[in-house]
Scaffold this motif. Structure first.
Motif, short mmCIF file in Angstrom:
data_model
loop_
_atom_site.label_atom_id
_atom_site.label_comp_id
_atom_site.label_asym_id
_atom_site.label_seq_id
_atom_site.Cartn_x
_atom_site.Cartn_y
_atom_site.Cartn_z
N UNK A 1 2.55 -32.34 19.08
CA UNK A 1 3.50 -31.46 18.37
C UNK A 1 2.72 -30.36 17.67
N UNK A 2 3.32 -29.76 16.64
CA UNK A 2 2.67 -28.61 16.00
C UNK A 2 1.33 -28.99 15.37
N UNK A 3 1.35 -30.07 14.60
CA UNK A 3 0.12 -30.46 13.93
C UNK A 3 -0.91 -30.95 14.97
N UNK A 4 -0.46 -31.78 15.89
CA UNK A 4 -1.37 -32.31 16.90
C UNK A 4 -2.03 -31.21 17.71
N UNK A 5 -1.22 -30.25 18.13
CA UNK A 5 -1.75 -29.17 18.94
C UNK A 5 -2.75 -28.31 18.15
N UNK A 6 -2.44 -28.10 16.88
CA UNK A 6 -3.37 -27.32 16.04
C UNK A 6 -4.70 -28.05 15.91
N UNK A 7 -4.66 -29.36 15.78
CA UNK A 7 -5.90 -30.13 15.69
C UNK A 7 -6.68 -30.05 17.00
N UNK A 8 -5.94 -30.15 18.11
CA UNK A 8 -6.58 -30.10 19.43
C UNK A 8 -7.26 -28.76 19.65
N UNK A 9 -6.66 -27.69 19.12
CA UNK A 9 -7.18 -26.34 19.34
C UNK A 9 -8.13 -25.88 18.23
N UNK A 10 -8.24 -26.67 17.18
CA UNK A 10 -9.05 -26.30 16.02
C UNK A 10 -10.50 -26.15 16.44
N UNK A 11 -11.10 -25.01 16.12
CA UNK A 11 -12.46 -24.77 16.61
C UNK A 11 -13.54 -25.11 15.56
N UNK A 12 -13.12 -25.73 14.47
CA UNK A 12 -14.08 -26.04 13.42
C UNK A 12 -14.85 -27.33 13.60
N UNK A 13 -14.41 -28.17 14.54
CA UNK A 13 -15.05 -29.48 14.68
C UNK A 13 -16.47 -29.39 15.24
N UNK A 14 -16.69 -28.43 16.13
CA UNK A 14 -17.95 -28.40 16.87
C UNK A 14 -19.16 -28.27 15.96
N UNK A 15 -19.01 -27.54 14.84
CA UNK A 15 -20.17 -27.37 13.96
C UNK A 15 -20.55 -28.69 13.30
N UNK A 16 -19.64 -29.67 13.34
CA UNK A 16 -19.93 -31.00 12.81
C UNK A 16 -20.32 -31.99 13.92
N UNK A 17 -20.44 -31.48 15.13
CA UNK A 17 -20.86 -32.33 16.23
C UNK A 17 -19.80 -33.32 16.71
N UNK A 18 -18.56 -33.06 16.39
CA UNK A 18 -17.48 -33.94 16.85
C UNK A 18 -16.44 -33.12 17.60
N UNK A 19 -15.65 -33.80 18.40
CA UNK A 19 -14.67 -33.06 19.19
C UNK A 19 -13.46 -33.94 19.51
N UNK A 20 -12.29 -33.33 19.49
CA UNK A 20 -11.12 -34.00 20.05
C UNK A 20 -11.04 -33.54 21.49
N UNK A 21 -11.29 -34.45 22.42
CA UNK A 21 -11.51 -34.03 23.80
C UNK A 21 -10.24 -33.89 24.62
N UNK A 22 -9.18 -34.62 24.22
CA UNK A 22 -7.93 -34.51 24.98
C UNK A 22 -6.77 -34.98 24.11
#
Lengths: 209, 209
Positions: free
Chosen positions: A91-112
């Motif tokens: 949904x809106x929140x889930x999709x925003x998290x999936x597209x959020x580009x801030x995770x990579x600088x912390x070495x983590x990722x939501x992959x799918x």
């Protein structure tokens, strides 16, 4: 124990040190804890302690060798906290998290992402898959996903949680405002954005922290 | 003081009590703290204390009159924490916050968004305005916005913060990973989603809380 309490807090500050060092142009040969503290608005003692935990000891008062400090931070951040998360509920929140580009600088990722609504399946703008829910367990097992993010409606959260546990995740990050029944060995973090905003207003209304 | 610490925590649990009572069909004449605690996964003592703080005293052991309890909760939730927030930065995270439908149950709302990118201006799916940044200060003053939400890129966060302060907001909810320079009387809450996920992975890697 105070020392235990500082470890995760230190860890989450490390990317800020790293991005500060990366942003220095030209990069100075040496940098002091005081200079870093000033730039980031932290206390100097905190910076010194954080960096000591990373490098296992103090440094001379002349400061750190900037490129060594940066290399050390890169190495710690690469080693620690790396890992893949999956998200359920696009949904809106889930999709925003999936597209959020801030995770990579912390070495983590939501992959799918996963959803039971066929209308939202496909690729996101940044090319991540949103897959049907029946692919969740095989995907997690194949990709060794360690964290499951829940952003589904309240009445689906427990079922999704059960699936994620079955799929082998070790931690749940839950954006749905529910209390989950979950085995003790699974770490759960609840994120209640609405409660956070409400708490800010409550403080303005004179309620104390 | 322990008592001080519980006040906001209690406040943010109230909507959960309310939605539980609302969901009861048929609504029983009486309801006990134990029954509420069981349904929500809280401790009975906590529920009793929370409700005592709201109603200023204990209740007989037969339980609460359900409809009076619900009416009391509605009244407290209407009085407390009500207010309008504005959001600056209508990127992915900002837009998700603007469209998030979970705030209303807490009596708070993000009423409009602002951005300096003309491509994102207009109405959201749910009919909220995304306005140009030069409308921020007059809008806040007119609508008496008390909280400003910041979801802009790092290099714009301080300027936006300064504008919000000038516009009269009393609290900032900041999703941009920066430390803001801000007058002491303004309340700031930082929300670092990437750090939160990284901290979950760090705990899995054996770092302690």
């Amino acid at each position: 124990m105070k020392e235990k309490g500082t470890r995760i807090a230190t860890f989450v500050r490390l990317p800020l040190y790293r991005s500060h060092l990366r942003s220095l142009d030209p990069m100075p040969e040496h940098i002091s804890a005081a200079a870093i503290a000033g730039a980031l608005g932290f206390g100097e003692v905190q910076v010194r302690k954080d960096l000591a935990l990373v490098f296992g000891g103090g440094r001379p008062r002349t400061g750190y060798v900037t490129k060594d400090l940066l290399a050390g931070l890169e190495s710690v951040l690469e080693r620690r906290g790396a890992g893949d998360a999956v998200l359920v509920g696009a949904g809106k929140v889930g999709r925003a998290l999936l597209e959020f580009d801030g995770f990579s600088s912390y070495g983590v990722e939501i992959v799918a992402g996963f959803d039971n609504d066929t209308a939202v399946l496909g690729k996101t703008d940044s090319g991540k898959d949103i897959l049907p829910l029946d692919k969740l367990i095989p995907f997690c097992k194949k990709h060794k996903a360690r964290v499951g993010v829940i952003a589904v409606p309240v009445d689906q959260a427990q079922d999704v949680c059960d699936m994620l546990v079955k799929a082998g995740v070790q931690a749940i990050w839950c954006f749905t405002p529910v209390r989950l029944e979950i085995p003790n060995h699974i770490i759960v973090r609840y994120e209640n954005l609405a409660a956070s905003l409400a708490a800010l207003f409550a403080r303005l209304d004179g309620l104390t922290v």
